[in-house]
Design an enzyme around this catalytic site. Structure first.
Site, short mmCIF file in Angstrom:
data_model
loop_
_atom_site.label_atom_id
_atom_site.label_comp_id
_atom_site.label_asym_id
_atom_site.label_seq_id
_atom_site.Cartn_x
_atom_site.Cartn_y
_atom_site.Cartn_z
N TYR A 19 -31.07 56.03 12.14
CA TYR A 19 -30.65 57.10 13.06
C TYR A 19 -29.48 56.63 13.93
CZ TYR A 19 -31.34 61.01 16.37
OH TYR A 19 -31.19 62.12 17.16
N SER A 28 -26.03 62.20 19.65
CA SER A 28 -27.22 61.80 20.40
C SER A 28 -26.80 60.70 21.38
CB SER A 28 -28.25 61.23 19.42
OG SER A 28 -29.25 60.48 20.10
P1 NAD Z 1 -35.86 69.84 14.68
O1 NAD Z 1 -36.74 69.02 13.81
O2 NAD Z 1 -36.47 70.78 15.66
O3 NAD Z 1 -34.84 70.68 13.78
C1 NAD Z 1 -34.18 70.10 12.68
C2 NAD Z 1 -33.59 71.19 11.82
O4 NAD Z 1 -32.96 70.55 10.70
C3 NAD Z 1 -34.63 72.16 11.25
O5 NAD Z 1 -34.07 73.46 11.18
C4 NAD Z 1 -34.87 71.60 9.84
O6 NAD Z 1 -35.33 72.57 8.92
C5 NAD Z 1 -33.46 71.14 9.51
N1 NAD Z 1 -33.43 70.16 8.42
C6 NAD Z 1 -34.13 69.00 8.31
N2 NAD Z 1 -33.86 68.42 7.13
C7 NAD Z 1 -32.96 69.23 6.51
C8 NAD Z 1 -32.28 69.17 5.26
N3 NAD Z 1 -32.48 68.16 4.38
N4 NAD Z 1 -31.44 70.17 4.94
C9 NAD Z 1 -31.25 71.22 5.78
N5 NAD Z 1 -31.85 71.32 6.98
C10 NAD Z 1 -32.69 70.33 7.33
O7 NAD Z 1 -34.90 68.79 15.41
P2 NAD Z 1 -34.00 68.86 16.74
O8 NAD Z 1 -34.63 67.99 17.75
O9 NAD Z 1 -33.65 70.25 17.10
O10 NAD Z 1 -32.72 68.08 16.21
C11 NAD Z 1 -31.50 68.72 15.90
C12 NAD Z 1 -30.39 67.70 16.01
O11 NAD Z 1 -30.33 67.21 17.35
C13 NAD Z 1 -30.54 66.48 15.10
O12 NAD Z 1 -29.29 66.12 14.56
C14 NAD Z 1 -31.03 65.41 16.05
O13 NAD Z 1 -30.71 64.13 15.63
C15 NAD Z 1 -30.28 65.80 17.31
N6 NAD Z 1 -30.85 65.27 18.55
C16 NAD Z 1 -32.13 65.59 18.91
C17 NAD Z 1 -32.63 65.06 20.08
C18 NAD Z 1 -34.02 65.35 20.54
O14 NAD Z 1 -34.49 64.67 21.47
N7 NAD Z 1 -34.71 66.33 19.99
C19 NAD Z 1 -31.84 64.20 20.88
C20 NAD Z 1 -30.55 63.92 20.47
C21 NAD Z 1 -30.06 64.46 19.30
#
Ligand code: NAD
Length: 261
Positions: A156, A143
């Site tokens: 985080y 991130s």
């Molecule tokens: P999201 O909430 O849409 O998806 C998260 C996924 O992780 C889902 O499939 C959920 O079921 C799974 N998950 C959550 N807890 C879990 C567990 N204990 N065991 C197994 N699976 C689990 O989130 P996203 O925004 O797509 O985020 C995905 C990644 O991208 C994360 O690592 C997040 O930190 C990173 N990220 C997101 C953003 C953003 O702005 N959305 C920015 C930078 C980084």
């Protein structure tokens, strides 16, 4: 683009970025094991849709990324049923927004477990097979918060900084093994993870929803636009390609200029 007939595990791929990554890999002919939560019927339908649309095998593991034994079992199942784990995308992640003095201890533990320790467990399990086959791609979703902090996101920010350190270390250990390890670091991507933190940010900062989106979230990104899940998936495809064979230990930042400031 990655070669077809490779096999991939993408953690946290029932939603958001992980789902887009799994779909993009499948589109290239890569067999995929999805992971993440969701209603069994909906997840089965998702696997059937991805597998059918792209003529690949698409499996799902419900392994909980807070539980090392389930992670190890998921990786063994992927090796057994897909035949290999050539591509490992550590993407599962959760967020919690809270002042440090009120930060719930259970949330600190869960964020460190899912966003950081889970990658240690999957990598540990995947590396012997990658070494044996002389090829592997490890991509960790970090991130912009792997480079800079924001208030109220102690766990985080700590986990994402740690993930970059883990990635660099693995990259050095595997540098002569045909295996690369890199991070992709998006800024804000509109997914359920961002949607869910709006109410807590409103409470922590005393702002309206609109103020949070415009003055907190997009304020950080000079382009004033969200990164899309497809753009993140495109970066992962690049890192899985032969063109990226010499890219290892890097952190591919795609944050609309946020961390350039
Ligand atoms: P999201 O909430 O849409 O998806 C998260 C996924 O992780 C889902 O499939 C959920 O079921 C799974 N998950 C959550 N807890 C879990 C567990 N204990 N065991 C197994 N699976 C689990 O989130 P996203 O925004 O797509 O985020 C995905 C990644 O991208 C994360 O690592 C997040 O930190 C990173 N990220 C997101 C953003 C953003 O702005 N959305 C920015 C930078 C980084």
């Amino acid at each position: 683009m990655p070669d077809p007939h490779r096999c991939a595990v993408v953690t946290g791929s029932t939603s958001g970025i992980g789902l887009a990554v799994a779909q993009a890999l499948a589109r290239q002919g890569v067999d995929v094991m999805l992971n993440g939560f969701g209603a069994p019927d909906a997840v089965a339908a998702l696997c059937a849709e991805i597998g059918g649309a792209h003529g690949v095998r698409c499996l799902h593991s419900p392994a909980d990324m807070t539980r090392p034994a389930e992670i190890v079992a998921m990786m063994a199942e992927a090796e057994a049923r897909l035949g290999a784990v050539d591509i490992l995308v550590n993407n599962a992640g959760i967020q919690r927004v809270s002042p440090i003095e009120d930060f719930p201890v259970a949330d600190w533990d869960a964020i460190l477990a899912i966003n950081l320790s889970a990658a240690f467990h999957t990598i540990r399990a995947a590396v012997p097979g990658m070494r044996r086959r002389g090829w592997g791609r490890i991509v960790n979703t970090a991130s912009a918060h792997s480079l800079v902090a924001s208030p109220f996101k102690a766990a985080y920010v700590a986990a994402k900084h740690g993930l970059v350190g883990l990635t660099k270390t693995v990259a050095l250990e595997l540098a002569t093994a045909g295996v690369t390890a890199n991070c992709v670091s998006p800024g804000y991507v509109w997914t359920p993870l961002v949607e869910r933190q709006i109410p807590d940010t409103m409470a922590a900062r005393g702002l309206t929803r609109e103020q949070v989106v415009n003055d907190v979230v997009l304020a950080a990104q000079p382009t004033k636009q969200f990164v899309t899940v497809e753009q993140v998936a495109g970066a992962v495809l690049y890192l899985c390609s032969d063109a990226a064979a010499q890219v290892t230990g890097s952190n591919l930042v795609m944050d609309g200029g946020w961390t350039a400031a």
